[in-house]
Write a protein that holds these residues in place. Structure first.
Motif, PDB file in Angstrom:
ATOM      1  N   GLY A 167       0.792  -1.221   0.000  1.00 28.47           N
ATOM      2  CA  GLY A 167       0.000   0.000   0.000  1.00 28.47           C
ATOM      3  C   GLY A 167       0.823   1.269   0.000  1.00 28.47           C
ATOM      4  N   GLY A 168       2.159   1.136   0.072  1.00 23.18           N
ATOM      5  CA  GLY A 168       3.035   2.301   0.001  1.00 23.18           C
ATOM      6  C   GLY A 168       3.435   2.893   1.331  1.00 23.18           C
ATOM      7  N   ALA A 169       3.008   2.306   2.455  1.00 26.44           N
ATOM      8  CA  ALA A 169       3.410   2.827   3.766  1.00 26.44           C
ATOM      9  C   ALA A 169       4.917   2.650   3.953  1.00 26.44           C
ATOM     10  N   VAL A 170       5.569   3.706   4.433  1.00 28.00           N
ATOM     11  CA  VAL A 170       7.024   3.692   4.598  1.00 28.00           C
ATOM     12  C   VAL A 170       7.375   4.003   6.040  1.00 28.00           C
ATOM     13  N   MET A 171       8.205   3.141   6.652  1.00 27.69           N
ATOM     14  CA  MET A 171       8.786   3.424   7.961  1.00 27.69           C
ATOM     15  C   MET A 171      10.217   3.897   7.740  1.00 27.69           C
ATOM     16  N   ASP A 172      10.449   5.192   7.925  1.00 34.28           N
ATOM     17  CA  ASP A 172      11.804   5.752   7.859  1.00 34.28           C
ATOM     18  C   ASP A 172      12.400   5.580   9.255  1.00 34.28           C
ATOM     19  N   LEU A 173      13.216   4.558   9.420  1.00 29.00           N
ATOM     20  CA  LEU A 173      13.653   4.160  10.753  1.00 29.00           C
ATOM     21  C   LEU A 173      14.461   5.250  11.450  1.00 29.00           C
ATOM     22  N   ASP A 174      14.207   5.392  12.739  1.00 32.54           N
ATOM     23  CA  ASP A 174      15.012   6.267  13.576  1.00 32.54           C
ATOM     24  C   ASP A 174      16.436   5.717  13.620  1.00 32.54           C
ATOM     25  N   SER A 175      17.420   6.582  13.885  1.00 31.10           N
ATOM     26  CA  SER A 175      18.810   6.115  13.939  1.00 31.10           C
ATOM     27  C   SER A 175      18.987   5.023  14.992  1.00 31.10           C
ATOM     28  N   ASP A 176      18.205   5.105  16.091  1.00 30.03           N
ATOM     29  CA  ASP A 176      18.265   4.061  17.110  1.00 30.03           C
ATOM     30  C   ASP A 176      17.582   2.778  16.654  1.00 30.03           C
ATOM     31  N   GLY A 177      16.881   2.839  15.533  1.00 31.98           N
ATOM     32  CA  GLY A 177      16.234   1.659  14.992  1.00 31.98           C
ATOM     33  C   GLY A 177      17.024   1.008  13.882  1.00 31.98           C
ATOM     34  N   ILE A 178      18.188   1.556  13.572  1.00 30.69           N
ATOM     35  CA  ILE A 178      19.016   1.015  12.493  1.00 30.69           C
ATOM     36  C   ILE A 178      20.169   0.184  13.040  1.00 30.69           C
ATOM     37  N   MET A 179      20.758   0.640  14.140  1.00 36.17           N
ATOM     38  CA  MET A 179      21.922  -0.047  14.691  1.00 36.17           C
ATOM     39  C   MET A 179      21.706  -0.393  16.162  1.00 36.17           C
ATOM     40  N   ILE A 180      22.362  -1.458  16.594  1.00 38.33           N
ATOM     41  CA  ILE A 180      22.384  -1.861  17.991  1.00 38.33           C
ATOM     42  C   ILE A 180      23.805  -2.320  18.310  1.00 38.33           C
ATOM     43  N   GLU A 181      24.363  -1.784  19.398  1.00 45.38           N
ATOM     44  CA  GLU A 181      25.740  -2.123  19.790  1.00 45.38           C
ATOM     45  C   GLU A 181      26.722  -1.932  18.619  1.00 45.38           C
ATOM     46  N   HIS A 182      26.541  -0.827  17.870  1.00 46.76           N
ATOM     47  CA  HIS A 182      27.436  -0.469  16.761  1.00 46.76           C
ATOM     48  C   HIS A 182      27.345  -1.437  15.583  1.00 46.76           C
ATOM     49  N   CYS A 183      26.275  -2.225  15.522  1.00 44.96           N
ATOM     50  CA  CYS A 183      26.072  -3.174  14.429  1.00 44.96           C
ATOM     51  C   CYS A 183      24.719  -2.921  13.772  1.00 44.96           C
ATOM     52  N   LEU A 184      24.616  -3.244  12.492  1.00 46.77           N
ATOM     53  CA  LEU A 184      23.337  -3.192  11.800  1.00 46.77           C
ATOM     54  C   LEU A 184      22.388  -4.165  12.482  1.00 46.77           C
ATOM     55  N   ALA A 185      21.211  -3.668  12.890  1.00 43.11           N
ATOM     56  CA  ALA A 185      20.300  -4.451  13.734  1.00 43.11           C
ATOM     57  C   ALA A 185      19.364  -5.334  12.917  1.00 43.11           C
ATOM     58  N   PHE A 186      19.934  -6.062  11.977  1.00 45.14           N
ATOM     59  CA  PHE A 186      19.189  -6.998  11.140  1.00 45.14           C
ATOM     60  C   PHE A 186      19.993  -8.292  11.039  1.00 45.14           C
ATOM     61  N   ALA A 187      19.296  -9.398  10.762  1.00 40.04           N
ATOM     62  CA  ALA A 187      19.969 -10.684  10.578  1.00 40.04           C
ATOM     63  C   ALA A 187      19.205 -11.491   9.538  1.00 40.04           C
ATOM     64  N   PRO A 188      19.883 -12.448   8.896  1.00 34.86           N
ATOM     65  CA  PRO A 188      19.213 -13.255   7.867  1.00 34.86           C
ATOM     66  C   PRO A 188      18.475 -14.452   8.447  1.00 34.86           C
ATOM     67  N   THR A 189      17.394 -14.848   7.778  1.00 37.31           N
ATOM     68  CA  THR A 189      16.651 -16.047   8.135  1.00 37.31           C
ATOM     69  C   THR A 189      16.250 -16.754   6.847  1.00 37.31           C
ATOM     70  N   SER A 190      15.821 -17.984   6.964  1.00 35.74           N
ATOM     71  CA  SER A 190      15.586 -18.781   5.757  1.00 35.74           C
ATOM     72  C   SER A 190      14.277 -18.466   5.055  1.00 35.74           C
ATOM     73  N   ASP A 191      13.235 -18.087   5.799  1.00 40.19           N
ATOM     74  CA  ASP A 191      11.947 -17.868   5.148  1.00 40.19           C
ATOM     75  C   ASP A 191      11.164 -16.732   5.786  1.00 40.19           C
TER      76      ASP A 191
END
Length: 455
Positions: A401-425
């Motif tokens: 539907g076009g909704a966009v979450m422009d993440l806050d800087s505190d929502g991008i990194m945690i402990e100086h790392c990108l706060a995302f990880a890969p999963t299989s599905d």
């Protein structure tokens, strides 16, 4: 060559050098302007902003019942923990929670081995839950500090403790009543019911980290605020807990989508709608509000997905991700399984192809900073030694539907790392990415709403 010719050659050489110098200066100026251009980057504070506690509550967009929401390990918590888990411990529990939710979504929880045997009554990992509210239960009301979880349905409070101190004594409440084994409320527990006893209907919830709680299922008055009460709140009175740490919390408030949750219980009053704002750090406060706002002005919205085989969970459909203002153009089939929006999952887990595109683009935008060793499952980490502020590429989640979450800087990194990880599905939108947004769960209307910069 003549002397005049030599002078002309030297003059041309000096002019060429000046031109080259001007071009180089101009190039560096353009590079500097591009780097300092706020478009495509966010400034993130390193350490300093997190030291100051700001515990005032930002108003919700709804006029419904609002409860302050705080990080349970921070100074704004009504009973701050003496010991917070390390980032490695938190990530380990996050992996367990993600694995369990994936099994629930596939309808195979309890049938396939993971890191341990999963009984059908298992709940998500308790140690990933980070946010607490304070409510009153009983008549007279007893103050209870409860963790919130959108991935759980059964609410419970401790009615006994190992040190002999009773946290909630139902015998002292004039409005408490246990449910009989033949009651509809007892039947609604499903696999989380534990037969009967002389005390009436029994509940049992086991969590993926090995902890569990059992006790009597009953009802009492719940005070969300001085002006907002729920007269028939269904919850478990826990008389036995195993493997629970000594954290200073009194119980859990289930905000999932199945019948036993508080959201379903209060549907007639609040329209099966609630919102929360998770604070950016553990030194600031957010809120939890029951009831829909007066319209969705200020929100971007996207359809809510529900899972027939796992009605507890709320889902969204990711369409793409942008980094530094540039869409990654990830094929829609990568996200076709939907993404669970979960308050108890810490980081965001993405299908491998999506994560690979995100991490590659993010690393490209972070070339000016030296890389650091991975932290557990987080493999895109940086060394910010000596820096108080850093510039990180913007990350935007684009939904159906076009909704966009422009993440806050505190929502991008945690402990100086990108706060995302890969999963299989299946993927999960974790609480790190939800920080500072008012996240509206309008279950009745079937929509999610996101309002930025709310807390």
């Amino acid at each position: 060559p003549t002397m005049a010719g030599s002078q002309r050659e030297r003059s041309k050489d000096r002019s060429a050098k000046k031109l080259l110098l001007l071009l180089l200066c101009g190039y560096h100026a353009v590079v500097a302007r591009a780097w300092n251009n706020p478009h495509g980057y966010k400034v993130a504070a390193i350490g300093s902003r997190k030291a100051e506690a700001v515990c005032s509550v930002t108003p919700s967009s709804s006029s419904g019942a609002t409860v302050p929401l705080n990080h349970r390990h921070g100074p704004c918590s009504p009973a701050p923990s003496a010991k917070a888990p390390t980032i490695l411990e938190l990530l380990q529990h996050d992996q367990l929670r993600a694995k369990y939710i994936k099994q629930k979504l596939s309808g195979t929880a309890g049938l396939q081995p993971l890191d341990l045997t999963v009984p059908t009554t298992l709940g998500s990992a308790l140690n990933t839950l980070e946010y607490v509210i304070t409510v009153g239960i009983g008549s007279p009301a007893v103050t209870q500090t409860m963790m919130i979880d959108t991935g759980s349905d059964v609410s419970w409070v401790r009615c006994n403790s190992t040190d002999g101190v009773t946290l909630f004594d139902p015998s002292k409440s004039t409005t408490y009543a246990p449910f009989s084994c033949s009651s509809a409320a007892c039947a609604q527990l499903g696999t989380q019911g534990n037969n009967c006893s002389s005390s009436g209907c029994q509940y049992s919830v086991q969590y993926f980290d090995g902890s569990n709680t059992t006790g009597t299922y009953g009802s009492d008055t719940l005070a969300l605020s001085d002006a907002d009460t729920v007269t028939d709140f269904h919850f478990g009175c826990s008389y036995h807990e195993e493997e629970m740490d000594e954290e200073k919390f009194d119980g859990l408030m289930g905000l999932g989508g199945d019948v036993p949750s508080l959201v379903s219980q209060t549907a007639a009053t609040y329209g099966k709608s609630f919102s929360y704002c998770l604070p950016p750090t553990n030194s600031t406060s957010g809120f939890l509000t029951f009831g829909a706002p007066n319209g969705t002005s200020g929100f971007v919205t996207t359809p809510m997905l529900r899972y027939t085989q796992a009605p507890t969970f709320y889902g969204v459909l990711l369409k793409d991700i942008s980094v530094g203002g540039t869409p990654l153009r990830i094929q829609s089939s990568v996200f076709s399984g939907g993404s669970v929006m979960d308050s108890g999952t810490v980081i965001t887990w993405l299908p491998r192809r999506a994560y690979s595109a995100l991490s590659s683009a993010f690393r490209s935008g972070m070339r000016r900073y030296p890389r650091a060793a991975p932290v557990g499952i987080l493999d895109t980490c940086y060394d910010f030694t000596g820096l108080s502020n850093v510039s990180v590429p913007t990350v935007e989640l684009v939904f159906d539907g076009g909704a966009v979450m422009d993440l806050d800087s505190d929502g991008i990194m945690i402990e100086h790392c990108l706060a995302f990880a890969p999963t299989s599905d299946e993927s999960f939108i974790g609480n790190v990415q939800q920080r500072t947004f008012e996240v509206l769960h309008d279950v009745g209307q079937g929509i999610f709403g996101f309002r930025s910069g709310t807390c």
